[in-house]
Design an enzyme around this catalytic site. Structure first.
Site, PDB file in Angstrom:
ATOM      1  N   SER A 100      48.929 -27.957   9.772  1.00  0.00           N
ATOM      2  CA  SER A 100      50.910 -28.041   9.719  1.00  0.00           C
ATOM      3  C   SER A 100      51.478 -28.794   9.685  1.00  0.00           C
ATOM      4  O   SER A 100      50.417 -30.219   9.530  1.00  0.00           O
ATOM      5  CB  SER A 100      51.081 -26.562   9.797  1.00  0.00           C
ATOM      6  OG  SER A 100      52.409 -26.513   9.092  1.00  0.00           O
ATOM      7  N   ASP A 162      45.061 -23.315   0.132  1.00  0.00           N
ATOM      8  CA  ASP A 162      46.003 -23.474   1.035  1.00  0.00           C
ATOM      9  C   ASP A 162      46.918 -24.461  -0.217  1.00  0.00           C
ATOM     10  O   ASP A 162      46.778 -25.296  -0.921  1.00  0.00           O
ATOM     11  CB  ASP A 162      45.468 -24.365   1.930  1.00  0.00           C
ATOM     12  CG  ASP A 162      46.428 -24.506   2.695  1.00  0.00           C
ATOM     13  OD1 ASP A 162      48.060 -24.087   3.261  1.00  0.00           O
ATOM     14  OD2 ASP A 162      46.927 -25.078   4.141  1.00  0.00           O
ATOM     15  N   HIS A 276      47.122 -20.551   4.668  1.00  0.00           N
ATOM     16  CA  HIS A 276      47.072 -21.729   5.236  1.00  0.00           C
ATOM     17  C   HIS A 276      47.224 -21.372   6.999  1.00  0.00           C
ATOM     18  O   HIS A 276      47.024 -21.786   7.413  1.00  0.00           O
ATOM     19  CB  HIS A 276      48.909 -22.227   5.261  1.00  0.00           C
ATOM     20  CG  HIS A 276      49.052 -22.996   5.461  1.00  0.00           C
ATOM     21  ND1 HIS A 276      49.182 -24.650   6.405  1.00  0.00           N
ATOM     22  CD2 HIS A 276      50.710 -23.530   6.386  1.00  0.00           C
ATOM     23  CE1 HIS A 276      49.525 -25.148   6.562  1.00  0.00           C
ATOM     24  NE2 HIS A 276      50.114 -24.804   7.299  1.00  0.00           N
TER      25      HIS A 276
END
Length: 599
Positions: A100, A162, A276
């Site tokens: 991330s 994602d 995610h």
């Protein structure tokens, strides 16, 4: 703001947490800034796209403002510097990773390390392996990385569902307040092992409008024209798209963006948000899928068609769904051609280069005639003063054809239509440098002959063609690489005769500036301004004498009636006048102390 550093044998590892302190309400988040504006620190000095301009100009390498600020916070930490320097002293390879927001810090750290290791010719290799990374910068950043041959150092693992890797195709300000809820969900889920409450809150929200607007932005990016991409976020490195069925890897940025768009067509909003957080699952799954069984009966007899079928299956796209599979096949085919075309384009350019060899030969013949002329003016001055003749008009045509060829080569390189190391290949670097040394003096002569310096300013700052700036960067890269080689291989040999072409293609532009300094010095009444003019003129004299001493100038520079020779004679006379030894020197009505003037 946490990270972990470790080593195993000769490999060092640095991992960055996905939980980072970024204030997404700041207007600067989600906006691009020039990488050269990194607080004046040359952290990424090699990263310059060949189209680079100033500020927000076309070709400027840019990254997200918030991500760069986050990296700089790490960079200034002493514990971070100590860990990195400790690894550099022990290992032969460094692997950086992050999830991330931590993935963007890993990527910028990799760019910083690659820039610095290149500067010292270090053999340490760098690999950046990210998971669910947001887009970091613009297309020029991607091109600059390819230009430095660093593309293989970046692998981005991305889930088919994602949403984060696609998020920055959208203006973040248009996605609030849902975006802030998502960010709270992701950050909270990564920091807490039990995010059920956040999941429940997320499922209560209506994300249909958010998701449709988001999909439209990704679609616009996939369909964007080439000239508009530099102000968009753009992928860099290779992308490994993961799904429950397998994975496919793409390294062409345009194909990556198109595949991101196609994968969104099969996604539901909530699943795209939750995916995610599932990279640990996908990492385990990948290792089990290399020996996955397939139905042989479904495969085409063509090996290429079979490969496309397997790639679609691995990406989680149903090969039977023509609405998605057909454009996905086109995307994969485009990626295949993009990988093959550069070598063919190199060969095409080589043929075109041979076709313009007669143009270069005519310029060389013209230079030889000028150098041998009874006028003793030389190459530059003859063209500047007598360009209206029929012979000079032919030279103009040859200059145009040569310039058109190199403009085409530069454009193809900027569009990644040539091999990534095209501008580093000795054949092309040497050919472009020879062209620049031969042609730019004539371009300078034409600029001053038409009086452009009186309208726009002197050539170096205000008149130089972008083509020559780019070719000079290509050459300077080669010079920098040679300078890093062992001393015995890099010994400078003294010349026994003058060069065929003056080694500085801007030499005559510098002469024109020095002529103006000399003229103004003869007329200047202000002693401070006079001192500055004399200092500039003296620096040029020292520079020119060094070139002449090393025989790095062509013989036309020393011709009896050349601009340089006439300038040198006038400068000698002015120095004699200024250094005449009365106790007080009167210059243009001003009394000056002789010792001060001599200094």
């Amino acid at each position: 703001m946490s990270f972990v550093a470790d080593e195993c044998g000769e490999v060092g590892y640095v991992a960055f947490s996905g939980v980072q302190a970024i204030d997404w309400s700041e207007p600067s988040c989600g906006t691009l800034m020039a990488l050269g504006e990194c607080e004046g620190e040359p952290l990424f000095s090699p990263l310059r796209c060949d189209g680079d301009g100033d500020g927000d100009g076309e070709g400027t390498v840019k990254v997200d403002t918030g991500f760069l600020r986050l990296f700089l916070e790490y960079y200034r930490r002493q514990d971070f510097q100590n860990q990195i320097q400790g690894l550099l002293g022990k290992v032969k390879m460094i692997i950086l990773t992050g999830h991330s927001l931590g993935a963007t810090t890993a990527s910028l750290t990799a760019l910083w390390l690659l820039s610095n290791l290149q500067a010292i010719a270090s053999p340490i290799s760098v690999l950046c392996l990210t998971f669910g990374t947001p887009l970091l910068g613009n297309e020029s950043l991607s091109q600059a990385i390819l230009g430095e041959r660093w593309g293989g150092s970046f692998c981005n693992v991305v889930s088919k569902l994602d949403v984060v890797p696609k998020l920055f195709f959208t203006a973040l300000t248009s996605l609030t307040p849902q975006l802030y809820l998502l960010l709270q969900f992701w950050q909270g889920a990564m920091a807490s092992p039990s995010p059920e409450q956040l999941v429940g809150e997320l499922q209560k929200q209506n994300f249909d409008e958010f998701f449709s607007k988001f999909k439209k932005c990704v679609q616009d990016a996939a369909q964007s024209e080439e000239g508009a991409r530099n102000n968009l976020f753009w992928p860099l490195g290779s992308y490994l798209f993961c799904s429950e069925e397998g994975a496919i890897c793409l390294d062409d940025a345009t194909s990556i963006v198109k595949m991101m768009h196609l994968m969104l067509e099969t996604v539901s909003p909530v699943s795209s948000f939750e995916d995610h957080l599932k990279y640990s699952y996908f990492t385990r799954l990948l290792s089990l899928q290399f020996l996955k069984r397939i139905d042989i009966d479904d495969l085409s007899e063509s090996s290429y068609e079979a490969a496309v079928f397997l790639a679609l299956q691995s990406s989680g796209i149903d090969p039977q769904d023509d609405n998605i599979s057909k454009p996905a096949k086109d995307c994969l085919q485009m990626a295949r051609h993009m990988g093959r075309a550069p070598n063919l384009n190199n060969a095409y350019l080589a043929i075109k280069l041979s076709e313009i060899t007669p143009c270069r030969a005519q310029l060389e013949w013209y230079k030889a005639r000028c150098d041998e002329s009874v006028d003793q003016r030389g190459y530059y001055d003859t063209f500047e003063k007598f360009a209206a003749s029929r012979r000079e008009s032919t030279i103009n045509m040859n200059l145009f054809r040569l310039g058109t060829f190199w403009d085409r080569a530069i454009g193809m390189a900027a569009r990644n239509e040539l091999s990534h190391d095209f501008h580093c290949m000795p054949k092309w670097v040497n050919a472009s440098h020879s062209y620049m040394l031969l042609a730019e003096p004539l371009e300078i002569a034409r600029y001053y002959r038409h009086g452009m310096h009186t309208k726009k300013g002197h050539y170096i700052k205000h008149g130089r063609n972008r083509r020559f700036q780019i070719l000079e960067r290509w050459w300077n890269r080669k010079v920098a690489v040679v300078a890093q080689e062992p001393q015995q291989n890099n010994k400078k040999r003294s010349r026994s005769r003058y060069a065929s072409f003056t080694h500085d293609s801007l030499f005559w532009a510098r002469v024109e500036e020095a002529k103006d300094w000399l003229k103004y010095a003869e007329e200047e009444e202000d002693l401070n301004k006079l001192g500055s003019l004399l200092e500039n003129t003296n620096h040029f004299e020292m520079y020119a004498e060094e070139l002449i001493k090393n025989k790095e100038v062509s013989i036309d520079v020393l011709a009896k009636n050349s601009s340089y020779t006439l300038w040198a004679e006038k400068w000698k006379d002015l120095k004699a006048k200024l250094l005449r030894p009365p106790s007080t020197l009167v210059l243009n009505g001003m009394d000056c102390d002789y010792k001060e003037m001599k200094r």
